[in-house]
Structures are given as C-alpha cells and as structure tokens.
Design a protein around this motif. Structure first.
Motif, short mmCIF file in Angstrom:
data_model
loop_
_atom_site.label_atom_id
_atom_site.label_comp_id
_atom_site.label_asym_id
_atom_site.label_seq_id
_atom_site.Cartn_x
_atom_site.Cartn_y
_atom_site.Cartn_z
N GLU A 1 -2.43 -5.48 -3.29
CA GLU A 1 -1.38 -5.15 -2.34
C GLU A 1 -0.63 -6.40 -1.86
O GLU A 1 -1.25 -7.38 -1.44
N CYS B 1 0.86 -1.18 0.00
CA CYS B 1 0.00 0.00 0.00
C CYS B 1 0.90 1.24 0.00
O CYS B 1 0.79 2.09 -0.88
N ARG C 1 -12.61 -0.20 -7.69
CA ARG C 1 -11.98 -0.53 -6.40
C ARG C 1 -12.99 -0.68 -5.27
O ARG C 1 -12.62 -0.66 -4.10
N GLN D 1 -1.30 7.58 -10.34
CA GLN D 1 -2.55 7.03 -9.79
C GLN D 1 -3.36 8.17 -9.18
O GLN D 1 -2.84 8.98 -8.41
N GLU E 1 0.54 7.12 -6.38
CA GLU E 1 -0.55 8.09 -6.30
C GLU E 1 -0.08 9.54 -6.20
O GLU E 1 0.94 9.84 -5.57
N HIS F 1 -8.56 -3.31 -2.05
CA HIS F 1 -9.41 -2.29 -1.43
C HIS F 1 -10.88 -2.69 -1.56
O HIS F 1 -11.69 -2.36 -0.70
N LYS G 1 0.20 9.52 0.64
CA LYS G 1 -0.95 8.71 1.02
C LYS G 1 -2.13 9.58 1.47
O LYS G 1 -1.97 10.41 2.37
N PRO G 2 -3.30 9.38 0.88
CA PRO G 2 -4.49 10.12 1.32
C PRO G 2 -5.15 9.35 2.46
O PRO G 2 -5.97 8.49 2.24
C1 PEP Z 1 -4.39 2.74 -2.56
O1 PEP Z 1 -4.28 2.30 -3.71
O2 PEP Z 1 -3.60 2.47 -1.64
C2 PEP Z 1 -5.57 3.57 -2.25
C3 PEP Z 1 -5.53 4.50 -1.31
O3 PEP Z 1 -6.63 3.22 -2.99
P1 PEP Z 1 -8.08 3.90 -3.10
O4 PEP Z 1 -7.83 5.28 -3.63
O5 PEP Z 1 -8.80 3.02 -4.08
O6 PEP Z 1 -8.69 3.89 -1.72
#
Ligand code: PEP
Ligand code: MN
Length: 338
Positions: free
Chosen positions: A299, A103, A238, A183, A165, A273, A132-133
């Motif tokens: 992952e 991840c 996802r 991403q 991402e 996910h 990371k969001p």
């Molecule tokens: C990820 O790919 O780790 C992720 C945060 O995916 P998603 O945006 O689909 O939640």
C-alpha cells in the motif's frame, strides 16, 4: 486421476481421450509439456474407477491417481510453473511483478497522485479497493462503482494494470468490466459462491490467503476457481493470525517455498497487511523476494496520515521509491529482474 499421454501423442488421440472423459461425467484439463501432454480429470470422486478403462485408448501411456486433495492447482497435474498474462504483463516469470497503490480509492486526486507515484517508482499494477470488506460496518466502505471508474481513469492516464477487490458474487461482472485482475480478499478465501463466480470470469484472480486458512485449505479453495476453467490464479500470502500481537498479522513466508513445491500457480506476498506497519514493509518485501515470491503487493498513499483505511501500513511515495531501489540487488541475487 491423471492421464499421461505417450510422448508426442497426436492431437486426434488427445481429443478422443478428452471426449471419453466428458462422456464419463468428468472434466478434462490439459497440461501440454514439451514432450507429453497430461490430462487431469476432475469430477465426482466416487466415479473415479470408471476412468481406468481409458487406459485402453490409443496414445494413453498410463493413468495414475492425483494424490493431493487440490487437483488442478497441484504440480502433479501441471508440472511447469504457470505464467499469468495480463495484457503485456507476465506474472510468474523471471520479472517480478510489483503491485502498489492505496488501500482504498478515496478521490480522483488521491488515486491519480498514487498512480503517478507508483508508476514512477517502477510498479506495473495499481491496487486500490472500491468495494472494501471492513471489520466495522461504521468504517469507510469504499466508493463502489465510482471508485472503479476512477481506477479506469488512472489506468488510462498511466498505462498501469488495475487490481481491485470484489466481495460479492453478484458484483463479479461489474468489477470485471473495469479491473484487469480481480482480487479476492482474506475475508472471502472460503466464500465458495464468490470463488465459483470468479472462476467463470474472464479475468485473472489475485487470491489472498485467509488469516486462519491453512495452505492446503487455501489450495483447495483455489480449486473452486480453477475447476470453472479460469486457470489465471495468482496466490497472495498476506499474513495469518498467531499469538503474536507486536504486528497486525504474522507474515507466513514459509508459505512461499511450500507453495512453490506444491503448486504451479504464481505466488506474491503482501508485506503491508502482513505486518500492519509501514516501518516493517521494506524488510519483509525484501525477504519475500529472497524466498522465491513472484512479486509483491503493498500500500502506497500520497498522504498516509489522511488515508481513510490502512494509513499506518501505507508507504509514502518516497519510501516506496527507496524500497524499490533496495529490492533490486535482492532480486538479482535470486536470479530475478525488477
Ligand atoms: C486489502 O488488500 O486492502 C485487503 C483488505 O487485504 P486482505 O484481504 O488481505 O485483508
Ligand atoms: Mn488495506
């Protein structure tokens, strides 16, 4: 509007039609078929009737409205399936694309071990978030540029392509310097300024579905990337929010055949996910390929129990290897190669 050119219309006629489209304030987008070229005209809907006059130009067969609200993503404008090329890799063709990795990028040791493991099992793209969001501001936010550098190191060591991402418009150029594929995550599906910036980037975009985004909203969001001239968009289902709580999300595999009908863009599926638990990932990966996906992203972590994010849905390398073995006959049954 779609301008359908006559069969084998010469290049000069196509160029002249494009010039006139621009003169009227629209953008021409060409789709070249074996026999005829189709030119999609996109721009302010209100000026549309003016395009009708182009029917008089040499080489034009007909002018028809685009019925779908998503224009460049639709099969109307581009009937043939799009194959997104990432160097020597083709996404959307006969061969399935397998993207795998942790991840988050956590350390050099972790990403190098993950890269070696997923490559050995047959993946061609390494995933790993540097930005990371996270739902909570107190959770691990990623190594940021340091993480991008580690991904580049893993690519140099393994030859894998990198998908990672980007969460802010102002970071697109930085992430594009390192990534092979940008991403856009589920929490940013309708972040239109981010999508517009990705549309200006010279890198393919893996575009995830928002957890509360309908297929039609998602395709209209994809339009923000396409209309900037970046046609290399890969859609990723996802999982969406439903009333079900036994799994983290509900993986909407209905979306795969629906998208294959509505759009020419490649479609991949994220069963990690989508389910939120490693135990269900293999079953849903097989289901995704069986229903027509062009690949999967999932992952894999060398030590899921120590992962800083999404450990519970991450596969151990040995489980991933077993998944790949089980995927092979499914792929062959639907006429695809692993
Ligand atoms: C990820 O790919 O780790 C992720 C945060 O995916 P998603 O945006 O689909 O939640
Ligand atoms: Mn994750």
């Amino acid at each position: 509007m779609i301008i359908v050119m006559k069969a084998h219309a010469p290049e000069e006629q196509i160029a002249e039609v494009c010039r006139r489209i621009e003169e009227l304030g629209f953008r021409p987008h060409l789709s070249r078929g074996e026999v005829r070229t189709i030119i999609g005209c996109v721009g302010d809907e209100r000026g549309k009737p003016r395009l009708q006059t182009l029917e008089l130009l040499e080489g034009v067969e007909s002018i028809v409205p685009i019925l779908q609200p998503f224009k460049l993503a639709s099969r109307e404008v581009h009937p043939a399936k799009t194959i997104v090329r990432v160097g020597d890799l083709a996404i959307g063709g006969e061969r399935l694309c397998i993207m795998a990795g942790p991840c988050s990028v956590e350390s050099e040791e972790q990403i190098m071990a993950a890269a070696a493991a997923v490559r050995a099992a047959g993946a061609t793209v390494l995933r790993g978030g540097a930005f990371k969001p996270r739902t909570s501001p107190y959770a691990f936010q990623g190594l940021e540029e340091e993480g991008l550098k580690l991904l580049a190191k893993a690519r140099a060591a393994t030859g894998l392509k990198i998908v990672t991402e980007v969460i802010k418009p102002e970071d697109v150029d930085l992430v594009a310097e390192y990534a092979d594929i940008l991403q856009v995550g589920a929490r940013n599906t309708q972040n239109f300024p981010l999508l517009t910036r990705c549309g200006g980037a010279k890198k393919p975009v893996l575009f995830k579905r928002g957890m509360a985004t309908t297929i039609r909203e998602w395709l209209q969001a994809a339009e923000y990337i396409l209309t900037e001239g970046n046609y290399d968009v890969i859609l990723c289902e996802r999982g969406i929010r439903t009333f079900e709580t036994a799994t983290r999300f509900t993986l909407d595999l209905n979306a795969v055949p629906v998208l294959n009908e509505l759009t020419h863009l490649p479609v991949i599926v994220d069963p990690a996910h989508g389910t939120g638990h490693w135990k269900y990932v293999t079953a849903m990966a097989k289901a995704a390929i069986a229903c027509g996906a062009d690949g999967i992203i999932l992952e894999v972590h060398p030590k899921p129990e120590e992962a800083l994010s999404d450990g519970i849905q991450s596969l151990k390398p040995s489980v991933f290897q077993q998944l790949m073995a089980e995927l092979k006959p499914v792929a062959e049954a639907v006429g695809r190669k692993l």
